[in-house]
Motif scaffolding. Structure first.
Motif, PDB file in Angstrom:
ATOM      1  N   MET A  48      -6.851  17.648  -3.466  1.00 60.13           N
ATOM      2  CA  MET A  48      -7.746  16.814  -4.269  1.00 60.13           C
ATOM      3  C   MET A  48      -7.130  16.499  -5.621  1.00 60.13           C
ATOM      4  O   MET A  48      -7.231  15.363  -6.122  1.00 60.13           O
ATOM      5  CB  MET A  48      -9.096  17.517  -4.444  1.00 60.13           C
ATOM      6  N   ARG A  49      -6.455  17.476  -6.250  1.00 62.35           N
ATOM      7  CA  ARG A  49      -5.799  17.215  -7.540  1.00 62.35           C
ATOM      8  C   ARG A  49      -4.741  16.128  -7.394  1.00 62.35           C
ATOM      9  O   ARG A  49      -4.627  15.236  -8.249  1.00 62.35           O
ATOM     10  CB  ARG A  49      -5.170  18.506  -8.079  1.00 62.35           C
ATOM     11  N   LEU A  50      -3.972  16.177  -6.306  1.00 60.55           N
ATOM     12  CA  LEU A  50      -2.920  15.182  -6.107  1.00 60.55           C
ATOM     13  C   LEU A  50      -3.506  13.814  -5.769  1.00 60.55           C
ATOM     14  O   LEU A  50      -2.969  12.780  -6.191  1.00 60.55           O
ATOM     15  CB  LEU A  50      -1.974  15.639  -4.999  1.00 60.55           C
ATOM     16  N   MET A  51      -4.601  13.781  -5.029  1.00 57.01           N
ATOM     17  CA  MET A  51      -5.247  12.499  -4.745  1.00 57.01           C
ATOM     18  C   MET A  51      -5.825  11.888  -6.014  1.00 57.01           C
ATOM     19  O   MET A  51      -5.723  10.668  -6.230  1.00 57.01           O
ATOM     20  CB  MET A  51      -6.336  12.687  -3.690  1.00 57.01           C
ATOM     21  N   MET A  52      -6.418  12.714  -6.861  1.00 56.87           N
ATOM     22  CA  MET A  52      -6.937  12.217  -8.138  1.00 56.87           C
ATOM     23  C   MET A  52      -5.799  11.712  -9.017  1.00 56.87           C
ATOM     24  O   MET A  52      -5.909  10.663  -9.669  1.00 56.87           O
ATOM     25  CB  MET A  52      -7.716  13.322  -8.847  1.00 56.87           C
ATOM     26  N   PRO A  64       0.824  -1.212   0.000  1.00 59.80           N
ATOM     27  CA  PRO A  64       0.000   0.000   0.000  1.00 59.80           C
ATOM     28  C   PRO A  64       0.857   1.259   0.000  1.00 59.80           C
ATOM     29  O   PRO A  64       2.006   1.248   0.446  1.00 59.80           O
ATOM     30  CB  PRO A  64      -0.804  -0.115   1.302  1.00 59.80           C
ATOM     31  N   LEU A  65       0.269   2.338  -0.480  1.00 66.40           N
ATOM     32  CA  LEU A  65       0.955   3.617  -0.480  1.00 66.40           C
ATOM     33  C   LEU A  65       1.114   4.163   0.933  1.00 66.40           C
ATOM     34  O   LEU A  65       0.235   3.993   1.784  1.00 66.40           O
ATOM     35  CB  LEU A  65       0.187   4.640  -1.317  1.00 66.40           C
ATOM     36  N   THR A 106      -2.969  10.548  -7.993  1.00 68.09           N
ATOM     37  CA  THR A 106      -2.498   9.295  -7.399  1.00 68.09           C
ATOM     38  C   THR A 106      -3.401   8.138  -7.798  1.00 68.09           C
ATOM     39  O   THR A 106      -2.930   7.039  -8.137  1.00 68.09           O
ATOM     40  CB  THR A 106      -2.446   9.415  -5.869  1.00 68.09           C
ATOM     41  N   ALA A 107      -4.711   8.355  -7.776  1.00 64.26           N
ATOM     42  CA  ALA A 107      -5.656   7.305  -8.182  1.00 64.26           C
ATOM     43  C   ALA A 107      -5.441   6.903  -9.638  1.00 64.26           C
ATOM     44  O   ALA A 107      -5.504   5.717  -9.981  1.00 64.26           O
ATOM     45  CB  ALA A 107      -7.088   7.783  -7.967  1.00 64.26           C
ATOM     46  N   ARG A 108      -5.169   7.893 -10.488  1.00 62.31           N
ATOM     47  CA  ARG A 108      -4.900   7.565 -11.898  1.00 62.31           C
ATOM     48  C   ARG A 108      -3.604   6.763 -12.036  1.00 62.31           C
ATOM     49  O   ARG A 108      -3.512   5.856 -12.879  1.00 62.31           O
ATOM     50  CB  ARG A 108      -4.839   8.849 -12.732  1.00 62.31           C
ATOM     51  N   GLU A 109      -2.616   7.092 -11.218  1.00 66.48           N
ATOM     52  CA  GLU A 109      -1.361   6.333 -11.260  1.00 66.48           C
ATOM     53  C   GLU A 109      -1.584   4.879 -10.830  1.00 66.48           C
ATOM     54  O   GLU A 109      -1.022   3.952 -11.425  1.00 66.48           O
ATOM     55  CB  GLU A 109      -0.317   7.008 -10.358  1.00 66.48           C
ATOM     56  N   CYS A 113       6.305   3.573   0.598  1.00 66.75           N
ATOM     57  CA  CYS A 113       6.044   3.289  -0.817  1.00 66.75           C
ATOM     58  C   CYS A 113       5.295   4.463  -1.436  1.00 66.75           C
ATOM     59  O   CYS A 113       4.336   4.988  -0.839  1.00 66.75           O
ATOM     60  CB  CYS A 113       5.205   2.016  -0.965  1.00 66.75           C
ATOM     61  N   PHE A 114       5.693   4.847  -2.659  1.00 69.84           N
ATOM     62  CA  PHE A 114       5.146   6.049  -3.282  1.00 69.84           C
ATOM     63  C   PHE A 114       4.893   5.841  -4.768  1.00 69.84           C
ATOM     64  O   PHE A 114       5.554   5.039  -5.434  1.00 69.84           O
ATOM     65  CB  PHE A 114       6.135   7.226  -3.168  1.00 69.84           C
ATOM     66  N   THR A 115       3.958   6.618  -5.280  1.00 76.26           N
ATOM     67  CA  THR A 115       3.922   7.009  -6.679  1.00 76.26           C
ATOM     68  C   THR A 115       4.362   8.470  -6.708  1.00 76.26           C
ATOM     69  O   THR A 115       4.430   9.117  -5.653  1.00 76.26           O
ATOM     70  CB  THR A 115       2.521   6.864  -7.282  1.00 76.26           C
ATOM     71  N   PRO A 116       4.654   9.032  -7.870  1.00 73.71           N
ATOM     72  CA  PRO A 116       5.086  10.436  -7.883  1.00 73.71           C
ATOM     73  C   PRO A 116       4.099  11.384  -7.210  1.00 73.71           C
ATOM     74  O   PRO A 116       4.500  12.226  -6.392  1.00 73.71           O
ATOM     75  CB  PRO A 116       5.237  10.735  -9.381  1.00 73.71           C
ATOM     76  N   SER A 117       2.819  11.255  -7.517  1.00 76.54           N
ATOM     77  CA  SER A 117       1.831  12.184  -6.953  1.00 76.54           C
ATOM     78  C   SER A 117       1.633  11.965  -5.463  1.00 76.54           C
ATOM     79  O   SER A 117       1.412  12.922  -4.712  1.00 76.54           O
ATOM     80  CB  SER A 117       0.500  12.055  -7.691  1.00 76.54           C
ATOM     81  N   SER A 118       1.687  10.717  -5.010  1.00 77.71           N
ATOM     82  CA  SER A 118       1.498  10.466  -3.574  1.00 77.71           C
ATOM     83  C   SER A 118       2.651  11.046  -2.767  1.00 77.71           C
ATOM     84  O   SER A 118       2.457  11.522  -1.641  1.00 77.71           O
ATOM     85  CB  SER A 118       1.344   8.967  -3.302  1.00 77.71           C
TER      86      SER A 118
END
Length: 293
Positions: free
Chosen positions: A269-273, A134-135, A275-278, A213-218
């Motif tokens: 919210m933009r960063l959470m969205m 998990p992130l 992250t969801a797309r990633e 653990c990360f994605t770029p936006s997270s």
């Protein structure tokens, strides 16, 4: 831009640079004229001994270690004459290993000059052995800092040891379909020992693992939230997207906080969205036909 150019974004040879854990592949090499100091968990002689049987490590090229950081706040491992003396810091695949990233970044703030930058190379969990984990979240970083962690928790140890995978035998890979996955850590029965009453992690030697653990936006979301809260004096200056299994982030020091609630909520919210797309992109890379029966 190649990998080194991204990490050296805004950094040049006129600067005094602190590089964390370069081992034998420094971004800033003394041989190339950089005014660079290195910090690691052991001296160069100890590192040569530790990695002497690792086929992927050229021990003859291990960099000189100027400061040895064996525990406690990193800033305390550096003589006070160097506090506030560095123009930049480079840390490649370091932040995900740190038990308390907030304390780590606060130490960096004490070692850097005002206006200095921190260049990070960070693994993208979608394309490495952290694939199924998990992130990490801002709350996780805040709790680690509240607890003052200097070693990884039982939860982190168990999750890491039982969830890391290989894809077609590789520990990291470029974006694309996931190959045949296989566990590369411990069986769950073996890792469960960390939760048994006789387990004494506090008196054990440090055991390394990916704590975060990360994605770029997270990752950007965590930094932005902690900066707005006043928990960190670093904010995002620049990012470079994932190439292979890593992305790149440049942090800059700033004590100017976001105080507009509506603007901050929209940013979150933009960063959470994003992250969801990633994560959706990651899910689309799962193999369609894979017989695991």
């Amino acid at each position: 831009m190649d990998r080194s150019e991204k990490l050296l974004h805004g950094i040049d040879k006129s600067m005094r640079v602190l590089e964390i854990g370069p081992l034998f592949r420094p971004i800033c090499s003394r041989a190339e004229g950089w005014n660079v100091y290195s910090i690691d968990h052991a001296s160069e002689d100890e590192l040569r001994q530790k990695y002497r049987n690792h086929v992927d490590v050229d021990v003859s090229r291990i960099e000189r270690v100027d400061f040895v950081w064996r525990g406690g706040p990193m800033v305390e491992a550096v003589p006070k004459v160097y506090h506030g003396a560095f123009d930049a810091c480079i840390a490649s695949h370091v932040i995900e290993h740190i038990p308390d990233p907030i304390a780590f970044l606060r130490s960096l703030a004490a070692l850097l000059k005002p206006g200095a930058v921190v260049a990070l190379a960070v693994p993208d969990k979608r394309w490495c052995f952290d694939f199924f984990r998990p992130l990490s979240t801002t709350a996780g970083w805040l709790e680690a800092n509240r607890l003052g962690l200097t070693k990884h928790s039982r939860t982190t140890r168990f999750e890491y040891e039982t969830s890391v995978i290989n894809s077609d035998g590789q520990v990291a890979w470029a974006p694309g379909p996931l190959g045949t996955p296989s566990f590369s850590g411990c069986p769950i029965w073996q890792s469960y020992t960390v939760f048994r009453p006789q387990s004494d992690l506090e008196n054990e030697d440090y055991v390394d693992c990916h704590a975060w653990c990360f994605t770029p936006s997270s990752f950007v979301l965590i930094i932005e939230e902690l900066h707005a809260l006043g928990a960190l004096d670093f904010r995002i200056k620049h990012t470079f997207p994932t190439v292979g299994h890593e992305f790149f982030v440049i942090l800059e020091q700033s004590q100017v906080r976001e105080t507009d609630v509506a603007r901050m909520q929209k940013r979150r919210m933009r960063l959470m969205m994003a992250t969801a797309r990633e994560l959706r992109e990651q899910l689309e890379m799962l193999p369609v036909h894979l017989d695991l029966d």
